[in-house]
Design a protein around this motif. Structure first.
Motif, PDB file in Angstrom:
ATOM      1  N   GLY A 112       0.941  -0.893   0.318  1.00  0.00           N
ATOM      2  CA  GLY A 112       0.188   0.169  -0.129  1.00  0.00           C
ATOM      3  C   GLY A 112       0.855   1.589   0.345  1.00  0.00           C
ATOM      4  N   GLY A 113       0.486   2.689   0.229  1.00  0.00           N
ATOM      5  CA  GLY A 113       0.632   3.808  -0.048  1.00  0.00           C
ATOM      6  C   GLY A 113       0.931   3.756   1.723  1.00  0.00           C
ATOM      7  N   TYR A 114       0.784   3.592   1.874  1.00  0.00           N
ATOM      8  CA  TYR A 114       1.209   3.319   3.468  1.00  0.00           C
ATOM      9  C   TYR A 114       1.972   2.455   4.350  1.00  0.00           C
ATOM     10  CZ  TYR A 114      -2.062   6.859   2.530  1.00  0.00           C
ATOM     11  OH  TYR A 114      -2.875   8.116   2.379  1.00  0.00           O
ATOM     12  N   TRP A 115       2.582   2.888   5.231  1.00  0.00           N
ATOM     13  CA  TRP A 115       3.712   1.604   5.682  1.00  0.00           C
ATOM     14  C   TRP A 115       4.149   1.851   7.099  1.00  0.00           C
ATOM     15  CZ3 TRP A 115       5.511  -3.450   4.237  1.00  0.00           C
ATOM     16  CH2 TRP A 115       4.841  -3.793   2.607  1.00  0.00           C
ATOM     17  N   GLY A 116       3.954   1.103   8.819  1.00  0.00           N
ATOM     18  CA  GLY A 116       4.310   1.335   9.142  1.00  0.00           C
ATOM     19  C   GLY A 116       6.165   0.868   9.631  1.00  0.00           C
ATOM     20  N   GLN A 117       6.954   0.908  11.288  1.00  0.00           N
ATOM     21  CA  GLN A 117       8.380   0.841  10.493  1.00  0.00           C
ATOM     22  C   GLN A 117       8.486  -0.919  11.441  1.00  0.00           C
ATOM     23  OE1 GLN A 117       6.543   1.419  13.693  1.00  0.00           O
ATOM     24  NE2 GLN A 117       6.924   0.081  15.177  1.00  0.00           N
ATOM     25  N   GLY A 118       7.933  -1.503  11.665  1.00  0.00           N
ATOM     26  CA  GLY A 118       7.999  -2.613  11.650  1.00  0.00           C
ATOM     27  C   GLY A 118       8.309  -3.450  13.149  1.00  0.00           C
ATOM     28  N   THR A 119       8.102  -4.589  13.449  1.00  0.00           N
ATOM     29  CA  THR A 119       7.919  -5.132  14.516  1.00  0.00           C
ATOM     30  C   THR A 119       8.608  -5.941  13.746  1.00  0.00           C
ATOM     31  OG1 THR A 119       6.493  -5.581  16.899  1.00  0.00           O
ATOM     32  CG2 THR A 119       5.967  -6.236  14.431  1.00  0.00           C
ATOM     33  N   LEU A 120       9.536  -7.227  15.436  1.00  0.00           N
ATOM     34  CA  LEU A 120      10.723  -8.365  15.087  1.00  0.00           C
ATOM     35  C   LEU A 120       9.667  -9.283  16.049  1.00  0.00           C
ATOM     36  CD1 LEU A 120      12.947  -9.321  14.406  1.00  0.00           C
ATOM     37  CD2 LEU A 120      14.428  -8.650  16.469  1.00  0.00           C
ATOM     38  N   ILE A 121       9.466 -10.219  15.302  1.00  0.00           N
ATOM     39  CA  ILE A 121       9.750 -11.471  15.980  1.00  0.00           C
ATOM     40  C   ILE A 121      10.685 -12.314  15.127  1.00  0.00           C
ATOM     41  CG2 ILE A 121       7.702 -13.525  15.293  1.00  0.00           C
ATOM     42  CD1 ILE A 121       5.519 -11.605  14.577  1.00  0.00           C
ATOM     43  N   THR A 122      10.737 -13.250  17.053  1.00  0.00           N
ATOM     44  CA  THR A 122      11.620 -13.812  16.977  1.00  0.00           C
ATOM     45  C   THR A 122      11.137 -15.574  17.295  1.00  0.00           C
ATOM     46  OG1 THR A 122      13.122 -12.375  17.044  1.00  0.00           O
ATOM     47  CG2 THR A 122      14.309 -14.468  17.041  1.00  0.00           C
ATOM     48  N   VAL A 123      10.807 -16.249  16.830  1.00  0.00           N
ATOM     49  CA  VAL A 123      11.222 -16.958  17.009  1.00  0.00           C
ATOM     50  C   VAL A 123      12.071 -18.548  16.789  1.00  0.00           C
ATOM     51  CG1 VAL A 123       9.428 -19.921  16.730  1.00  0.00           C
ATOM     52  CG2 VAL A 123       8.929 -17.112  15.870  1.00  0.00           C
ATOM     53  N   SER A 124      12.126 -18.966  18.639  1.00  0.00           N
ATOM     54  CA  SER A 124      13.290 -19.758  18.782  1.00  0.00           C
ATOM     55  C   SER A 124      13.067 -21.561  18.628  1.00  0.00           C
ATOM     56  CB  SER A 124      14.109 -19.693  20.219  1.00  0.00           C
ATOM     57  OG  SER A 124      12.805 -20.224  20.957  1.00  0.00           O
ATOM     58  N   SER A 125      13.999 -22.321  18.257  1.00  0.00           N
ATOM     59  CA  SER A 125      13.178 -23.898  17.937  1.00  0.00           C
ATOM     60  C   SER A 125      14.258 -24.607  19.487  1.00  0.00           C
ATOM     61  CB  SER A 125      14.342 -23.928  17.105  1.00  0.00           C
ATOM     62  OG  SER A 125      15.596 -24.468  17.158  1.00  0.00           O
TER      63      SER A 125
END
Length: 125
Positions: A112-125
């Protein structure tokens, strides 16, 4: 303006709920999508949801998250959510939301024309 939240470190099999809060516009008028970018990889779409009044109203999911992720919107809170269950290490990445006045299936391809800054997800095994 879009702001993501909810990212965290989680063990495989766990759950998280991401939020995409919209300010300055009413979220009900826009399709909203979630994209992610894993380390060293290109950004890819994950899920999209139509604007409230879209016909047809639809949700889209990448094959690898079908049955595990659910996208939903709360127009009263001007927020779109991504509920993620049974998380896997390959779900690790920065998740960003995007919005725009286009059909959900197009948003998933083009963004889209608008984006957020993002958020980090880390999934550990």
């Amino acid at each position: 303006h879009l702001v993501e939240s909810g990212g965290a470190l989680v063990q495989a099999g766990g759950s998280l709920r991401l939020s995409c809060s919209v300010t300055g516009n009413s979220v009900e008028h826009y399709a909203i999508g979630w994209f992610r970018q894993a380390p060293g990889k290109e950004r890819e779409w994950v899920s999209c949801i139509s604007a409230k009044t879209a016909i047809p109203y639809r949700t889209e999911y990448k094959d690898s998250v079908k049955g595990r992720f659910t996208i939903s919107r709360d127009n009263a809170k001007n927020t779109v959510y991504l509920q993620m269950n049974n998380l896997k290490p390959e779900d690790t990445g920065v998740y960003s939301c995007t919005g725009g006045p286009r059909p959900a299936n197009e948003l998933c391809i083009l963004g889209g024309g608008y984006w957020g800054q993002g958020t980090l997800i880390t999934v550990s095994s």
